[in-house]
Design a protein around this motif. Structure first.
Motif, PDB file in Angstrom:
ATOM      1  N   GLU A 283      -6.681   2.899  -1.150  1.00 24.79           N
ATOM      2  CA  GLU A 283      -6.269   1.863  -2.095  1.00 24.79           C
ATOM      3  C   GLU A 283      -7.453   1.111  -2.691  1.00 24.79           C
ATOM      4  N   ALA A 284      -8.630   1.703  -2.611  1.00 27.03           N
ATOM      5  CA  ALA A 284      -9.828   1.017  -3.108  1.00 27.03           C
ATOM      6  C   ALA A 284      -9.752   0.746  -4.607  1.00 27.03           C
ATOM      7  N   TRP A 285      -9.012   1.566  -5.338  1.00 27.00           N
ATOM      8  CA  TRP A 285      -8.886   1.367  -6.786  1.00 27.00           C
ATOM      9  C   TRP A 285      -8.249   0.027  -7.128  1.00 27.00           C
ATOM     10  N   LEU A 286      -7.421  -0.499  -6.203  1.00 25.90           N
ATOM     11  CA  LEU A 286      -6.751  -1.772  -6.450  1.00 25.90           C
ATOM     12  C   LEU A 286      -7.731  -2.935  -6.562  1.00 25.90           C
ATOM     13  N   SER A 287      -8.755  -2.913  -5.729  1.00 27.38           N
ATOM     14  CA  SER A 287      -9.683  -4.037  -5.670  1.00 27.38           C
ATOM     15  C   SER A 287     -10.951  -3.806  -6.475  1.00 27.38           C
ATOM     16  N   ALA A 288     -10.947  -2.763  -7.310  1.00 29.48           N
ATOM     17  CA  ALA A 288     -12.116  -2.517  -8.159  1.00 29.48           C
ATOM     18  C   ALA A 288     -12.335  -3.716  -9.083  1.00 29.48           C
ATOM     19  N   ASP A 289     -13.591  -3.954  -9.416  1.00 28.30           N
ATOM     20  CA  ASP A 289     -13.938  -5.051 -10.322  1.00 28.30           C
ATOM     21  C   ASP A 289     -13.586  -4.607 -11.740  1.00 28.30           C
ATOM     22  N   ALA A 301       3.370   2.009  -5.659  1.00 29.51           N
ATOM     23  CA  ALA A 301       1.977   1.956  -5.210  1.00 29.51           C
ATOM     24  C   ALA A 301       1.507   0.541  -4.908  1.00 29.51           C
ATOM     25  N   VAL A 302       2.094  -0.457  -5.566  1.00 25.45           N
ATOM     26  CA  VAL A 302       1.674  -1.850  -5.393  1.00 25.45           C
ATOM     27  C   VAL A 302       2.806  -2.613  -4.713  1.00 25.45           C
ATOM     28  N   ASP A 303       2.527  -3.126  -3.506  1.00 27.17           N
ATOM     29  CA  ASP A 303       3.542  -3.842  -2.745  1.00 27.17           C
ATOM     30  C   ASP A 303       3.121  -5.284  -2.513  1.00 27.17           C
ATOM     31  N   THR A 304       3.899  -6.004  -1.727  1.00 21.76           N
ATOM     32  CA  THR A 304       3.618  -7.425  -1.526  1.00 21.76           C
ATOM     33  C   THR A 304       2.338  -7.664  -0.743  1.00 21.76           C
ATOM     34  N   ALA A 305       1.919  -6.685   0.040  1.00 25.26           N
ATOM     35  CA  ALA A 305       0.689  -6.853   0.819  1.00 25.26           C
ATOM     36  C   ALA A 305      -0.538  -6.527  -0.011  1.00 25.26           C
ATOM     37  N   ASN A 306      -0.578  -5.335  -0.604  1.00 24.74           N
ATOM     38  CA  ASN A 306      -1.820  -4.933  -1.280  1.00 24.74           C
ATOM     39  C   ASN A 306      -2.006  -5.581  -2.647  1.00 24.74           C
ATOM     40  N   GLN A 307      -0.974  -6.223  -3.192  1.00 23.61           N
ATOM     41  CA  GLN A 307      -1.167  -6.906  -4.471  1.00 23.61           C
ATOM     42  C   GLN A 307      -2.204  -8.012  -4.368  1.00 23.61           C
ATOM     43  N   ALA A 308      -2.388  -8.542  -3.168  1.00 27.67           N
ATOM     44  CA  ALA A 308      -3.368  -9.615  -2.974  1.00 27.67           C
ATOM     45  C   ALA A 308      -4.792  -9.142  -3.232  1.00 27.67           C
ATOM     46  N   ARG A 309      -5.024  -7.834  -3.212  1.00 28.83           N
ATOM     47  CA  ARG A 309      -6.356  -7.291  -3.446  1.00 28.83           C
ATOM     48  C   ARG A 309      -6.697  -7.193  -4.926  1.00 28.83           C
ATOM     49  N   ILE A 310      -5.705  -7.391  -5.789  1.00 33.65           N
ATOM     50  CA  ILE A 310      -5.893  -7.182  -7.225  1.00 33.65           C
ATOM     51  C   ILE A 310      -6.445  -8.439  -7.886  1.00 33.65           C
ATOM     52  N   ALA A 318       1.382   3.215 -16.097  1.00 34.07           N
ATOM     53  CA  ALA A 318       1.480   4.563 -16.645  1.00 34.07           C
ATOM     54  C   ALA A 318       2.419   5.424 -15.814  1.00 34.07           C
ATOM     55  N   ALA A 319       2.507   5.163 -14.511  1.00 34.59           N
ATOM     56  CA  ALA A 319       3.448   5.858 -13.635  1.00 34.59           C
ATOM     57  C   ALA A 319       4.817   5.195 -13.745  1.00 34.59           C
ATOM     58  N   ASN A 320       5.820   5.864 -13.201  1.00 29.09           N
ATOM     59  CA  ASN A 320       7.153   5.270 -13.148  1.00 29.09           C
ATOM     60  C   ASN A 320       7.283   4.402 -11.898  1.00 29.09           C
ATOM     61  N   MET A 321       7.693   3.167 -12.094  1.00 26.00           N
ATOM     62  CA  MET A 321       7.971   2.206 -11.015  1.00 26.00           C
ATOM     63  C   MET A 321       6.825   2.073 -10.009  1.00 26.00           C
ATOM     64  N   PRO A 322       5.581   1.879 -10.445  1.00 24.93           N
ATOM     65  CA  PRO A 322       4.493   1.769  -9.473  1.00 24.93           C
ATOM     66  C   PRO A 322       4.360   0.407  -8.811  1.00 24.93           C
ATOM     67  N   VAL A 323       4.932  -0.639  -9.415  1.00 28.01           N
ATOM     68  CA  VAL A 323       4.811  -1.996  -8.866  1.00 28.01           C
ATOM     69  C   VAL A 323       6.182  -2.452  -8.378  1.00 28.01           C
ATOM     70  N   LEU A 324       6.274  -2.767  -7.092  1.00 22.31           N
ATOM     71  CA  LEU A 324       7.529  -3.253  -6.543  1.00 22.31           C
ATOM     72  C   LEU A 324       7.886  -4.616  -7.143  1.00 22.31           C
ATOM     73  N   PRO A 325       9.169  -4.901  -7.364  1.00 23.00           N
ATOM     74  CA  PRO A 325       9.562  -6.170  -7.992  1.00 23.00           C
ATOM     75  C   PRO A 325       9.029  -7.401  -7.277  1.00 23.00           C
ATOM     76  N   GLU A 326       9.056  -7.390  -5.944  1.00 20.06           N
ATOM     77  CA  GLU A 326       8.558  -8.541  -5.198  1.00 20.06           C
ATOM     78  C   GLU A 326       7.055  -8.739  -5.409  1.00 20.06           C
ATOM     79  N   ALA A 327       6.336  -7.626  -5.519  1.00 25.55           N
ATOM     80  CA  ALA A 327       4.898  -7.708  -5.783  1.00 25.55           C
ATOM     81  C   ALA A 327       4.628  -8.226  -7.185  1.00 25.55           C
ATOM     82  N   GLU A 328       5.450  -7.806  -8.134  1.00 22.28           N
ATOM     83  CA  GLU A 328       5.271  -8.265  -9.515  1.00 22.28           C
ATOM     84  C   GLU A 328       5.469  -9.775  -9.621  1.00 22.28           C
ATOM     85  N   ALA A 329       6.419 -10.310  -8.870  1.00 16.93           N
ATOM     86  CA  ALA A 329       6.642 -11.758  -8.884  1.00 16.93           C
ATOM     87  C   ALA A 329       5.418 -12.500  -8.353  1.00 16.93           C
ATOM     88  N   LEU A 330       4.811 -11.971  -7.293  1.00 16.37           N
ATOM     89  CA  LEU A 330       3.603 -12.603  -6.745  1.00 16.37           C
ATOM     90  C   LEU A 330       2.430 -12.480  -7.714  1.00 16.37           C
TER      91      LEU A 330
END
Length: 416
Positions: A283-289, A301-310, A318-330
């Motif tokens: 998941e290193a791509w999430l926290s890239a600068d 791919a993006v959940d409530t835990a790893n969204q904090a790295r973004i 570009a993918a279908n449904m890559p961000v979970l709704p709860e993560a999107e709210a955060l």
């Protein structure tokens, strides 16, 4: 990269039952009598008796996942309905999706695919138009469809065409077009994603040069998106594949990485250039600068835990449904905007129909120009609605769909 447990089927915006039913029109699960593997078909909605949506194959594919994707296809089709253009020949269809729970790299995968298509043949012949999606190429779908006794994976739409023979030839000619050795069909979706990114940057007054992008997935969609963004002057600083993440703060050589891909989008690490580094963890791509993240591989791919790295300013789905709704709210609480898949990656589907119905010909320049105009219009409408309503881009897209579906139903009917 690990896949997460799929959430419940996303719900559509509130609407009267006669316009946006909460449940899909058809939902079924098939069991392969040879391997015991399951496949699914969900028809969310029909327009003129036909629904459009690709067929994916991945280990762990569920009925809930397919239902969410089918609802997304209903939205994509509605978003491309242009009732203000009397010359438009493409009239959007309903939404559907197919899915097979099988690793596409498994030796038994092709046999499962053929048997699935044989079982689904009555639906494909009458009202479900399908094609490539995650884990399947169009060539593979076409070959398996022929073996299953189908004329075409999109034959259900043929009765709606003015000149079926000419339309089918036009689409075949378009699939034969190559740009720098890459098929036009493999570039259409990425062109739309890239144009979505550029439209957002233009609205924000951010110059292309120096804008940093991190892309998850270097397959058809991710690879084409990276190529178009690099050509526009953006700096692709990280890309992720099944092996991990490759990064370079000065910018990766996108063309070199694309040339070093295998059939599944994995990059040969011996082709990495000076300054390229492999980052540990999937998941290193999430926290890239980066200023922009483009998830272009798996769902969830993006959940409530790893969204904090973004820390990026925008996530462009570009993918279908890559961000979970709860993560999107955060993410929204932190000021990070998510541009939804139903808009961003809709150009692949639309390009098929623009070509088949005759709005564009089998020409790359004409296709790219049409995609760019359409995506600019969609992004601008969505963001303007979000600003006016004081809501998120996804909520704005849902609102636009809720406005359009009753008009489409009244004008064209569910069953033709």
């Amino acid at each position: 990269m690990s896949e997460l447990v799929p959430p419940a089927t996303p719900t559509a915006p509130a609407a009267a039952p006669t316009t946006v039913p909460a449940a899909p029109l058809i939902s079924l699960t098939w069991t392969d009598h040879v391997t015991g593997r399951n496949g699914h078909l969900v028809v969310d909605r029909l327009v003129r008796g036909v629904a459009s949506g690709g067929l994916r194959m991945r280990e762990g594919c569920t009925l809930d996942e397919v239902a969410g994707l089918a609802r997304g296809m209903t939205m994509k089709e509605a978003l491309h309905y242009n009732d203000g253009d009397p010359t438009a020949r493409y009239i959007p269809l309903g939404g559907a999706k197919g899915g097979i729970d099988c690793d596409p790299r498994s030796p038994e995968a092709y046999g499962v695919l053929v048997r699935y298509l044989r079982a689904m043949r009555p639906y494909i012949e009458r009202f479900w138009t399908t094609g490539e999606d995650l884990g399947l190429s169009q060539d593979t779908v076409d070959r398996a469809a022929a073996e299953a006794g189908l004329v075409s994976s999109v034959q259900a739409v043929h009765p709606l065409l003015d000149d079926e023979a000419a339309a089918r030839q036009r689409l075949a000619d378009a699939f034969a077009v190559e740009v720098d050795g890459i098929g036009l069909d493999e570039l259409a979706g990425g062109c739309g994603v890239a144009e979505s990114v550029l439209a957002v940057l233009d609205r924000a007054g951010v110059p292309y040069a120096g804008t940093r992008v991190s892309v998850q997935g270097l397959g058809t969609m991710g690879g084409a998106t990276a190529r178009f963004l690099a050509a526009a002057g953006l700096k692709v600083v990280a890309v992720a594949d099944v092996k991990g993440t490759v990064a370079n703060p000065d910018g990766l050589d996108v063309e070199a990485l694309l040339a070093a891909r295998d059939a599944y989008g994995a990059v040969d690490r011996t082709a990495l250039g000076p300054g390229d580094v492999e980052l540990p963890g999937g998941e290193a791509w999430l926290s890239a600068d980066a200023d922009v993240l483009v998830p272009a591989a798996v769902s969830y791919a993006v959940d409530t835990a790893n969204q904090a790295r973004i820390s990026a300013r925008w996530i462009v789905e570009a993918a279908n449904m890559p961000v979970l709704p709860e993560a999107e709210a955060l993410l929204a609480e932190r000021g990070i905007a998510v541009l939804p898949d139903v808009v961003v990656n809709s150009a692949t589907n639309a390009w098929w129909w623009w070509t088949l119905f005759g709005d564009i010909g089998a020409d790359a320049d004409e296709a790219f120009a049409h995609i760019r105009r359409s995506m600019r219009d969609l992004i601008d409408r969505m963001l303007a609605r979000a600003e006016a309503d004081g809501t998120t881009p996804r909520a704005a897209a849902h609102a636009i769909v809720a406005d359009r579906l009753p008009v489409i139903a009244e004008r064209f009917g569910w069953y033709g």
